[in-house]
Design an enzyme around this catalytic site. Structure first.
Site, PDB file in Angstrom:
ATOM      1  N   SER A 187       1.076  -1.672  -0.326  1.00 52.76           N
ATOM      2  CA  SER A 187      -0.680   0.411   0.239  1.00 52.76           C
ATOM      3  C   SER A 187       0.635   1.269  -0.104  1.00 52.76           C
ATOM      4  CB  SER A 187      -1.139  -0.055   0.671  1.00 52.76           C
ATOM      5  OG  SER A 187       0.102   0.564   2.786  1.00 52.76           O
ATOM      6  N   ASP A 188       0.455   2.503  -0.855  1.00 51.21           N
ATOM      7  CA  ASP A 188       1.258   3.388  -0.054  1.00 51.21           C
ATOM      8  C   ASP A 188       0.490   3.992   1.195  1.00 51.21           C
ATOM      9  OD1 ASP A 188       2.159   6.032  -0.728  1.00 51.21           O
ATOM     10  OD2 ASP A 188       0.703   6.581  -2.036  1.00 51.21           O
ATOM     11  N   TRP A 189       1.290   5.056   1.713  1.00 50.70           N
ATOM     12  CA  TRP A 189       1.251   5.323   3.177  1.00 50.70           C
ATOM     13  C   TRP A 189       0.553   5.521   3.615  1.00 50.70           C
ATOM     14  CZ3 TRP A 189       5.219   2.329   1.095  1.00 50.70           C
ATOM     15  CH2 TRP A 189       6.474   1.877   1.861  1.00 50.70           C
ATOM     16  N   GLY A 190      -0.556   4.740   4.595  1.00 47.17           N
ATOM     17  CA  GLY A 190      -1.839   5.132   4.899  1.00 47.17           C
ATOM     18  C   GLY A 190      -2.732   5.292   3.782  1.00 47.17           C
ATOM     19  N   ALA A 191      -3.116   4.140   2.852  1.00 45.88           N
ATOM     20  CA  ALA A 191      -3.889   4.209   1.480  1.00 45.88           C
ATOM     21  C   ALA A 191      -4.537   2.690   2.123  1.00 45.88           C
ATOM     22  CB  ALA A 191      -3.423   3.931   0.169  1.00 45.88           C
TER      23      ALA A 191
END
Length: 747
Positions: free
Chosen positions: A279-283
């Site tokens: 995942s993208d960071w916090g996605a």
């Protein structure tokens, strides 16, 4: 997109017996071998003679649930607190699993890393139109990463420049899916020549920073397949990228990181991806829905709420052990799916040598200076080869042609030219921005001073923001070099096509007040021998263009920018770049309906369909300021003798290129295909290119092969790529609006 039945290979893999296990079961090992295996609990998956899939199966079979769940989420400390990296999954020594250490990337080993080489940004890499050079660059970046204790590089970014306002266009490879694909494949292959995993991002249709956490990109299937997915597809099928990062935005409803159409139907079932989705960071927004959709590894910045406008995302630890166990107990996720997630993570680790050559993060690699003279030389080469010359009135450049004996006064003007300004103008802002420590960027002023001393020229410098000082300095000089910048950054889109500098500390940037357009206008009006240098991440407006003597676009040129620029100015190097993005004439030409961009009610409707970038200009009969593929050099070329022959799968185009000037130089023959009108395709599309370097008067017979996809379009009803029968045009020339050679081929 149509729903496909899930493949059963993952289930079958769960019961696969590796070659080494078969030998053990058959009793075909000696007592000595059995004793050695007993002493080595990792022996079943540490034999490099076994395939990565066999090794992954053996490892997963030996793991308990806690060990498996440890692999699917980040370890603490997270986001730059672990030796300046973007995140990590700590190793499990009892299983011989090494640390998985992820770093921001794009223009080198970035984020909070120190003592690394800041190479030119992604847009520069694409501007070289040179796959061999791009692969060398990827290999160098991967080597530095491994030396810094990093084995996953969060690059390359390959989202399409749908709009010139996108804040991250500088990280990406332009507006054309074919050019982006070729660049991405080259960089990935270079990165993964090291024991390092590359990461194709951001999957998918991640084309704006405005509302990037919540916007729903509504795009039809054909447009997605033909414009926004090809670079990812090539990264998987040709480069065998080890990981893919799902994006923040939603795509046709679901968030990208819990979108089964993207993560399973397309990525795994259609393309055969065998790595892991991170995942993208916090996605991540859910546990079971994300895991079941195809997400394998959750990453996050910090486990506290962050403002939405920050560089990173928000959210919690959805793949933590407690959450995953609860979902497993509730029957929301299966043990089989957890096993598959772990297999997907360790399989590319085995394939790319991370187990055999593990990293050891710590103070020593963090502090280690990995820059070398060879890598600095490569940074200069890429910076020069990606610099695009847009104008050169009356042969103003190179300077040594006009006055080889020196004696000139050269006025260097602009905040971006001095060492402080240049440290903020050689890379875009956000996660791909290097820390700049130790500070060793060669500014344009420093580079020009060094060259001028050797040439007998005198250099004066003014900051230029007052306007009148720029005018006075320019009027008193023989030649003027005015340097301006635009501070594009992750986290926000550009408000317009103006020039707005910014100051960055690592990933955090702030805009600065600027009157750079007035500065350029004052200099060009005062002296016709003014060279305008634009350190930018995307197209900008140019109201001063008619008065400028020459225009160079080095983009964000990395830490050797000043040296490369000076060598171009004096003719030691040629500006070898070609535009990967169309430059619009004005804001109106670049505008979108608000429903299309930036969207209304958190929905951006891609109503332009296939007409992205030059495809729109061609279809609408619009004349841009500078067309896609354009770029001048220090010599001229002639194209002739096109011969197009059909092959079994596609076609081959052969033609002659001749250097008609008196200097050695390069050109980029570009091959465009026009499809029959009934297909509904844009007027012409880039389907092949090569970079040719020739001495004065020399010629070369060039061959460009066009595969089946060069003539195919996505058929939604058939759910596949289709070549419609008919006559296809094949056009060849130096850029998208100058195609002097034409032929046809019937398919």
């Amino acid at each position: 997109m149509k729903k496909r039945s899930r493949r059963l290979t993952a289930m079958a893999a769960a019961s696969t017996i590796t070659a080494s296990m078969l030998v053990a079961l058959s009793g075909g090992v000696s007592g000595t071998d059995r004793a050695a295996a007993a002493e080595d609990p990792c022996a079943a998956w540490m034999d490099p003679a076994d395939s990565p899939s066999e090794r992954a199966d053996a490892l997963v079979a030996a793991m308990d649930l806690d060990q498996k769940l440890h692999m699917v989420t980040f370890s603490n400390p997270s986001w730059f607190f672990y030796w300046g990296t973007a995140g990590h999954v700590s190793g499990q020594p009892e299983l011989c699993i090494p640390d998985l250490v992820l770093s921001d990337a794009g223009s080198g080993v970035a984020g909070f890393q120190i003592a690394t080489t800041t190479f030119p940004s992604g847009v520069v890499q694409a501007s070289t139109w040179d796959p061999r050079l791009q692969r060398r660059l990827g290999r160098a970046i991967g080597a530095e990463a491994h030396l810094k204790g990093i084995n996953v590089m969060l690059a390359p970014g390959m989202n399409i420049a749908r709009t010139p306002y996108l804040g991250r266009n500088f990280e990406y490879f332009g507006e054309d899916p074919f050019l982006a694909s070729r660049t991405a494949v080259s960089v990935i292959k270079g990165l993964q020549q090291n024991p390092v995993i590359a990461d194709a991002k951001h999957f998918a249709v991640n084309n704006q920073e405005t509302d990037r956490m919540t916007v729903d990109a509504r795009v039809d299937e054909r447009t997605m397949r033909e414009i926004y997915l090809p670079a990812f597809e090539a990264s998987v099928k040709e480069a065998r990228v080890g990981s893919v990062m799902c994006a923040y935005n939603r795509v046709n409803g679901p968030y990208a990181c819990e979108n089964p159409t993207l993560l399973t139907d397309v990525l795994r079932d259609d393309w055969g991806f065998d790595g892991f989705v991170v995942s993208d960071w916090g996605a991540v927004h859910s546990t079971a829905p994300s895991a079941n959709a195809g997400l394998d590894l959750e990453m996050h910045a910090v486990e506290i709420p962050l403002p939405e406008s920050s560089v990173t995302g928000t959210g919690g630890r959805f793949f933590g052990a407690d959450s995953m166990k609860a979902a497993l107990a509730a029957g929301e996720i299966t043990q089989q799916r957890i096993d598959d997630m772990v297999r997907n993570i360790v399989r590319p680790m085995f394939r790319l040598g991370l187990f055999e050559d593990p990293v050891a993060p710590g103070a020593e690699p963090f502090l280690r200076d990995v820059t070398t003279p060879e890598r600095l030389a490569l940074a200069r080469e890429v910076a020069a080869d990606g610099t695009v010359m847009l104008k050169n009135r009356d042969g103003l450049l190179p300077l040594d042609d006009a006055s080889p004996d020196g004696g000139r006064t050269i006025a260097v003007i602009g905040w971006a030219a001095n060492p402080i300004g240049a440290s903020n103008a050689t890379a875009g802002g956000g996660s791909s921005h290097g820390s700049g420590l130790p500070p060793r960027v060669v500014s344009p002023l420093q580079g020009i001073l060094a060259e001028a001393r050797d040439r007998g020229d005198r250099v004066v410098y003014v900051e230029g923001s007052a306007g009148v000082d720029a005018e006075l300095a320019a009027a008193a000089a023989d030649v003027v070099v005015v340097v301006a910048t635009d501070g594009a950054t992750e986290g926000s889109d550009r408000p317009d096509l103006g020039l707005r500098p910014s100051a960055c500390v690592a990933v955090f940037c702030t805009s600065l007040p600027s009157r750079q357009e007035e500065m350029i206008a004052a200099a060009t009006a005062a002296n016709p021998n003014t060279v305008v240098v634009l350190d930018i991440g995307g197209p900008v407006r140019m109201p001063w263009l008619d008065d400028a003597g020459a225009v160079l676009v080095p983009w964000y040129g990395g830490l050797e920018h000043g040296t490369a620029l000076a060598e171009i100015l004096y003719g030691e190097r040629e500006p070898g770049g070609r535009l990967p993005q169309t430059f619009p004439r004005d804001e109106e030409q670049a505008s979108f309906d608000p429903a299309a961009y930036p969207g209304v009610d958190d929905t951006a409707t891609y109503s332009e369909g296939l007409l992205v970038g030059y495809r729109w200009y061609d279809a609408m009969g619009e004349r841009p300021l500078f067309p896609f593929g354009f770029g001048l050099g220090y010599t001229t070329f002639d194209y002739s003798g096109l011969d197009v022959r059909r092959t079994r799968q596609g076609a081959v185009a052969r033609f002659t290129v001749r250097n008609t000037g008196d200097r050695a130089g390069s050109t980029v023959p570009q091959v465009y295909v026009s499809a029959p009108r009934a297909t509904g395709e844009p007027p012409r599309q880039l389907k092949g290119f090569t970079k040719v370097r020739l001495a004065p008067g020399d010629s070369r017979r060039v061959t460009v092969r066009l595969d089946r996809r060069a003539f195919a379009h996505w058929d939604v009803d058939a759910d596949r790529w289709v070549v419609s029968p008919g006559r296809y045009g094949v056009l060849v020339g130096p850029h998208s609006r100058d195609l002097p050679l034409s032929g046809t081929v019937r398919r």
